[in-house]
Design a protein around this motif. Sequence first.
Motif, short mmCIF file in Angstrom:
data_model
loop_
_atom_site.label_atom_id
_atom_site.label_comp_id
_atom_site.label_asym_id
_atom_site.label_seq_id
_atom_site.Cartn_x
_atom_site.Cartn_y
_atom_site.Cartn_z
N ALA A 14 -30.49 9.12 9.95
CA ALA A 14 -30.00 7.90 10.81
C ALA A 14 -29.15 8.76 11.91
N GLU A 15 -29.78 8.27 13.03
CA GLU A 15 -29.32 8.58 14.54
C GLU A 15 -29.24 7.24 15.45
N ALA A 16 -28.19 7.22 16.11
CA ALA A 16 -28.08 6.09 16.97
C ALA A 16 -29.15 5.88 17.68
N GLY A 17 -29.84 4.42 17.83
CA GLY A 17 -31.01 4.43 18.55
C GLY A 17 -32.30 4.38 17.90
N LYS A 18 -32.35 5.11 16.82
CA LYS A 18 -33.50 5.33 16.06
C LYS A 18 -33.87 4.09 15.30
N LYS A 19 -35.27 3.74 14.91
CA LYS A 19 -35.86 2.72 14.28
C LYS A 19 -36.27 3.20 12.97
N LEU A 20 -36.05 2.37 11.69
CA LEU A 20 -36.37 2.78 10.54
C LEU A 20 -37.27 1.70 9.95
N PHE A 21 -38.10 2.15 9.15
CA PHE A 21 -38.89 1.03 8.27
C PHE A 21 -38.42 1.26 7.08
N VAL A 22 -37.66 0.47 6.20
CA VAL A 22 -37.09 0.77 4.73
C VAL A 22 -37.80 -0.25 4.14
N HIS A 23 -37.77 -0.08 2.68
CA HIS A 23 -38.30 -1.00 1.90
C HIS A 23 -37.60 -2.47 2.05
N HIS A 24 -38.47 -3.48 1.73
CA HIS A 24 -37.87 -4.59 2.17
C HIS A 24 -36.52 -4.95 1.50
N ILE A 25 -35.68 -5.65 2.35
CA ILE A 25 -34.28 -5.96 2.08
C ILE A 25 -34.25 -7.38 1.80
N GLN A 26 -33.81 -8.05 0.71
CA GLN A 26 -33.76 -9.39 0.43
C GLN A 26 -32.70 -10.01 1.25
N ASN A 27 -33.01 -11.11 1.80
CA ASN A 27 -31.82 -12.03 2.32
C ASN A 27 -31.29 -11.43 3.86
N GLY A 90 -56.27 -3.69 -3.66
CA GLY A 90 -55.51 -3.18 -2.67
C GLY A 90 -54.02 -3.79 -2.54
N HIS A 91 -53.36 -2.95 -1.82
CA HIS A 91 -51.95 -3.22 -1.87
C HIS A 91 -51.17 -3.09 -0.51
N ARG A 92 -50.39 -3.86 -0.07
CA ARG A 92 -49.90 -3.68 1.21
C ARG A 92 -48.21 -3.96 0.85
N GLN A 93 -47.42 -2.69 1.29
CA GLN A 93 -46.21 -2.64 0.95
C GLN A 93 -45.18 -3.49 2.17
N GLN A 94 -44.48 -4.09 1.61
CA GLN A 94 -43.30 -4.77 2.72
C GLN A 94 -42.33 -4.05 3.00
N PHE A 95 -42.08 -3.99 4.24
CA PHE A 95 -40.76 -3.40 5.02
C PHE A 95 -40.05 -4.20 5.76
N THR A 96 -38.71 -3.66 6.03
CA THR A 96 -37.84 -4.40 6.96
C THR A 96 -37.63 -3.24 8.11
N GLU A 97 -37.71 -3.88 9.28
CA GLU A 97 -37.50 -2.91 10.30
C GLU A 97 -35.89 -2.89 10.85
N LEU A 98 -35.59 -1.70 11.07
CA LEU A 98 -33.91 -1.68 11.26
C LEU A 98 -33.79 -0.81 12.45
N THR A 99 -33.05 -1.15 13.42
CA THR A 99 -32.42 -0.29 14.52
C THR A 99 -31.07 0.20 14.11
N ILE A 100 -30.61 1.47 14.37
CA ILE A 100 -29.39 1.90 14.19
C ILE A 100 -28.48 1.74 15.37
N LYS A 101 -27.46 0.99 15.22
CA LYS A 101 -26.52 0.86 16.03
C LYS A 101 -25.51 2.12 16.37
N GLU A 102 -24.87 2.45 15.35
CA GLU A 102 -24.08 3.50 15.22
C GLU A 102 -23.74 4.32 13.89
N VAL A 103 -23.27 5.29 14.06
CA VAL A 103 -23.04 5.90 12.71
C VAL A 103 -21.45 6.30 12.67
N VAL A 104 -20.85 5.76 11.97
CA VAL A 104 -19.36 5.81 11.84
C VAL A 104 -18.86 7.01 10.67
N ALA A 105 -18.08 7.95 11.24
CA ALA A 105 -17.85 8.89 10.03
C ALA A 105 -16.35 9.38 10.53
#
Length: 105
Positions: A14-27, A90-105
């Motif tokens: 995870a880096e700030a500004g990067k896009k991620l496609f993760v497995h589907h997040i409920q709600n 056939g199978h199509r996986q469902q993803f959620t697209e995220l944009t990382i705002k910031e990494v707090v450490a």
Amino acid sequence: MYAIVEINGQQFKAEAGKKLFVHHIQNAEAGATVEFEKVLLVDKDGNVTVGLPTVEGAKVVCEVVSPLVKGDKVLVFHKKRRKGYRKLNGHRQQFTELTIKEVVA
């Protein structure tokens, strides 16, 4: 600065500004802010902190761009030779697209 974070059982860099496609997040709704606190490693300008098992006080703040994105279609084909047995699925996986705002450490 980047962090290795675990989201739905998978690890992502995870880096700030990067896009991620993760497995589907409920709600999850478009435009919502999501925080992940299971940070396994943080690299802050060459200073690496490894968690045991997670880094205390570290989190990754993300924004949901699209709550449901369908992945590429994967075809599963079964065949037994000389028996006349063929099955195509056939199978199509469902993803959620995220944009990382910031990494707090």
